[in-house]
Design a protein around this motif. Structure first.
Motif, PDB file in Angstrom:
ATOM      1  N   ASN A  39      -1.572  -6.890  66.545  1.00 25.01           N
ATOM      2  CA  ASN A  39      -2.730  -6.018  66.651  1.00 25.01           C
ATOM      3  C   ASN A  39      -3.358  -6.223  68.026  1.00 25.01           C
ATOM      4  OD1 ASN A  39      -5.033  -4.528  66.370  1.00 25.01           O
ATOM      5  ND2 ASN A  39      -5.849  -5.677  64.651  1.00 25.01           N
ATOM      6  N   PRO A  40      -3.467  -5.158  68.815  1.00 26.64           N
ATOM      7  CA  PRO A  40      -4.058  -5.306  70.136  1.00 26.64           C
ATOM      8  C   PRO A  40      -5.559  -5.563  70.097  1.00 26.64           C
ATOM      9  CG  PRO A  40      -3.521  -3.017  69.732  1.00 26.64           C
ATOM     10  CD  PRO A  40      -2.985  -3.805  68.577  1.00 26.64           C
ATOM     11  N   GLY A  41      -6.195  -5.431  68.931  1.00 30.02           N
ATOM     12  CA  GLY A  41      -7.623  -5.715  68.822  1.00 30.02           C
ATOM     13  C   GLY A  41      -8.501  -4.494  68.844  1.00 30.02           C
ATOM     14  N   ASN A  42      -7.923  -3.324  68.989  1.00 28.10           N
ATOM     15  CA  ASN A  42      -8.748  -2.114  69.040  1.00 28.10           C
ATOM     16  C   ASN A  42      -8.704  -1.323  67.735  1.00 28.10           C
ATOM     17  OD1 ASN A  42      -6.091  -1.351  69.377  1.00 28.10           O
ATOM     18  ND2 ASN A  42      -6.553   0.264  70.843  1.00 28.10           N
ATOM     19  N   ASN A  43      -8.100  -1.887  66.680  1.00 28.27           N
ATOM     20  CA  ASN A  43      -8.041  -1.230  65.379  1.00 28.27           C
ATOM     21  C   ASN A  43      -9.195  -1.717  64.507  1.00 28.27           C
ATOM     22  OD1 ASN A  43      -5.622   0.027  66.105  1.00 28.27           O
ATOM     23  ND2 ASN A  43      -4.464  -1.778  65.488  1.00 28.27           N
ATOM     24  N   LEU A  44      -9.920  -0.778  63.924  1.00 24.07           N
ATOM     25  CA  LEU A  44     -11.079  -1.116  63.110  1.00 24.07           C
ATOM     26  C   LEU A  44     -10.888  -0.656  61.677  1.00 24.07           C
ATOM     27  CD1 LEU A  44     -13.843   0.035  65.617  1.00 24.07           C
ATOM     28  CD2 LEU A  44     -13.061  -2.298  65.202  1.00 24.07           C
ATOM     29  N   TYR A  45     -11.440  -1.426  60.754  1.00 21.61           N
ATOM     30  CA  TYR A  45     -11.410  -1.134  59.330  1.00 21.61           C
ATOM     31  C   TYR A  45     -12.826  -0.759  58.923  1.00 21.61           C
ATOM     32  CZ  TYR A  45     -11.016  -2.251  54.315  1.00 21.61           C
ATOM     33  OH  TYR A  45     -11.038  -2.221  52.944  1.00 21.61           O
ATOM     34  N   VAL A  46     -13.003   0.414  58.355  1.00 23.92           N
ATOM     35  CA  VAL A  46     -14.326   0.923  58.011  1.00 23.92           C
ATOM     36  C   VAL A  46     -14.404   1.119  56.504  1.00 23.92           C
ATOM     37  CG1 VAL A  46     -16.011   2.744  58.438  1.00 23.92           C
ATOM     38  CG2 VAL A  46     -14.376   2.150  60.211  1.00 23.92           C
ATOM     39  N   THR A  47     -15.417   0.526  55.857  1.00 24.92           N
ATOM     40  CA  THR A  47     -15.595   0.662  54.412  1.00 24.92           C
ATOM     41  C   THR A  47     -16.978   1.207  54.096  1.00 24.92           C
ATOM     42  OG1 THR A  47     -16.389  -1.608  54.213  1.00 24.92           O
ATOM     43  CG2 THR A  47     -14.042  -1.249  53.881  1.00 24.92           C
ATOM     44  N   GLY A  48     -17.154   1.625  52.843  1.00 25.74           N
ATOM     45  CA  GLY A  48     -18.437   2.148  52.395  1.00 25.74           C
ATOM     46  C   GLY A  48     -18.630   3.614  52.714  1.00 25.74           C
ATOM     47  N   LEU A  49     -17.548   4.320  52.995  1.00 25.71           N
ATOM     48  CA  LEU A  49     -17.647   5.728  53.374  1.00 25.71           C
ATOM     49  C   LEU A  49     -17.902   6.620  52.165  1.00 25.71           C
ATOM     50  CD1 LEU A  49     -14.633   5.896  55.838  1.00 25.71           C
ATOM     51  CD2 LEU A  49     -17.053   5.800  56.429  1.00 25.71           C
ATOM     52  N   SER A  50     -18.653   7.656  52.395  1.00 28.01           N
ATOM     53  CA  SER A  50     -18.905   8.659  51.371  1.00 28.01           C
ATOM     54  C   SER A  50     -17.635   9.469  51.142  1.00 28.01           C
ATOM     55  CB  SER A  50     -20.030   9.581  51.841  1.00 28.01           C
ATOM     56  OG  SER A  50     -20.097  10.736  51.043  1.00 28.01           O
ATOM     57  N   PRO A  51     -17.399   9.938  49.920  1.00 26.04           N
ATOM     58  CA  PRO A  51     -16.221  10.785  49.678  1.00 26.04           C
ATOM     59  C   PRO A  51     -16.292  12.119  50.434  1.00 26.04           C
ATOM     60  CG  PRO A  51     -17.203  10.074  47.600  1.00 26.04           C
ATOM     61  CD  PRO A  51     -18.094   9.608  48.694  1.00 26.04           C
ATOM     62  N   ARG A  52     -17.477  12.493  50.858  1.00 27.24           N
ATOM     63  CA  ARG A  52     -17.655  13.770  51.567  1.00 27.24           C
ATOM     64  C   ARG A  52     -17.430  13.675  53.077  1.00 27.24           C
ATOM     65  NH1 ARG A  52     -22.032  12.993  48.419  1.00 27.24           N
ATOM     66  NH2 ARG A  52     -23.284  12.526  50.240  1.00 27.24           N
ATOM     67  N   VAL A  53     -17.342  12.471  53.620  1.00 28.00           N
ATOM     68  CA  VAL A  53     -17.203  12.325  55.073  1.00 28.00           C
ATOM     69  C   VAL A  53     -15.833  12.846  55.521  1.00 28.00           C
ATOM     70  CG1 VAL A  53     -16.273   9.980  55.191  1.00 28.00           C
ATOM     71  CG2 VAL A  53     -17.756  10.777  56.992  1.00 28.00           C
ATOM     72  N   THR A  54     -15.829  13.513  56.676  1.00 32.91           N
ATOM     73  CA  THR A  54     -14.587  14.069  57.223  1.00 32.91           C
ATOM     74  C   THR A  54     -14.139  13.256  58.435  1.00 32.91           C
ATOM     75  OG1 THR A  54     -15.744  15.573  58.724  1.00 32.91           O
ATOM     76  CG2 THR A  54     -15.255  16.391  56.487  1.00 32.91           C
ATOM     77  N   LYS A  55     -12.907  13.496  58.848  1.00 29.59           N
ATOM     78  CA  LYS A  55     -12.389  12.826  60.047  1.00 29.59           C
ATOM     79  C   LYS A  55     -13.238  13.174  61.268  1.00 29.59           C
ATOM     80  CE  LYS A  55      -7.495  12.253  59.053  1.00 29.59           C
ATOM     81  NZ  LYS A  55      -6.145  12.544  59.533  1.00 29.59           N
ATOM     82  N   ARG A  56     -13.619  14.417  61.368  1.00 24.57           N
ATOM     83  CA  ARG A  56     -14.409  14.872  62.519  1.00 24.57           C
ATOM     84  C   ARG A  56     -15.760  14.156  62.573  1.00 24.57           C
ATOM     85  NH1 ARG A  56     -13.963  20.684  62.677  1.00 24.57           N
ATOM     86  NH2 ARG A  56     -12.193  20.284  64.011  1.00 24.57           N
ATOM     87  N   GLU A  57     -16.423  14.018  61.424  1.00 21.42           N
ATOM     88  CA  GLU A  57     -17.716  13.320  61.396  1.00 21.42           C
ATOM     89  C   GLU A  57     -17.559  11.842  61.741  1.00 21.42           C
ATOM     90  OE1 GLU A  57     -19.941  15.954  57.939  1.00 21.42           O
ATOM     91  OE2 GLU A  57     -18.712  14.241  57.377  1.00 21.42           O
ATOM     92  N   LEU A  58     -16.508  11.240  61.243  1.00 21.50           N
ATOM     93  CA  LEU A  58     -16.255   9.832  61.537  1.00 21.50           C
ATOM     94  C   LEU A  58     -15.947   9.630  63.020  1.00 21.50           C
ATOM     95  CD1 LEU A  58     -16.235   7.236  59.886  1.00 21.50           C
ATOM     96  CD2 LEU A  58     -13.801   7.543  59.542  1.00 21.50           C
ATOM     97  N   GLU A  59     -15.159  10.530  63.581  1.00 21.86           N
ATOM     98  CA  GLU A  59     -14.842  10.452  65.014  1.00 21.86           C
ATOM     99  C   GLU A  59     -16.108  10.635  65.850  1.00 21.86           C
ATOM    100  OE1 GLU A  59     -11.910  12.481  68.342  1.00 21.86           O
ATOM    101  OE2 GLU A  59     -11.858  13.192  66.269  1.00 21.86           O
TER     102      GLU A  59
END
Length: 119
Positions: A39-59
């Motif tokens: 892992n180069p260290g730039n990968n992040l794990y995100v939890t607690g997301l709403s089921p309604r969140v989209t890729k665009r909103e997260l980006e």
């Protein structure tokens, strides 16, 4: 002629051992980190997301701290509903560290999200 139900329906001890060995081998392989992939260290794990969140909103949420290379939301394969977590790849380690520092415990779509390095 003697007939024994036990011998007819029982499994041999060697069968049980071979099954347990093969299962334990497959489990240990899947849980151990691979020495080939780092892992180069730039990968992040995100939890607690709403089921309604989209890729665009997260980006959009993460682009405030740097350049987002990839967003992957994990969804249930049958219902296509979000499972509440995902992975973000930032362009550098410094940007990933900034995201952890400033976006961990932030609010997105009314929920508090956690951001950690993915190993």
């Amino acid at each position: 002629m003697s007939y024994s139900r036990r011998s007819r329906y029982s499994r041999s001890p060697s069968y049980k051992r071979s099954v347990s060995r093969s299962l334990s081998r497959s489990r240990s392989r899947s849980r151990s980190p691979s020495s080939d992939v780092e892992n180069p260290g730039n990968n992040l794990y995100v939890t607690g997301l709403s089921p309604r969140v989209t890729k665009r909103e997260l980006e959009k949420h993460f682009s405030a701290e740097g350049t987002v290379l990839d967003v992957h939301l994990v969804a249930d394969p049958w219902t296509r509903e979000s499972r509440g977590f995902g992975f973000i790849t930032m362009s550098s380690n410094e940007e990933a560290e900034r995201c952890i520092k400033y976006l961990n415990r932030s609010v997105l779509e009314g929920r508090i999200i956690t951001v950690e390095k993915f190993f």
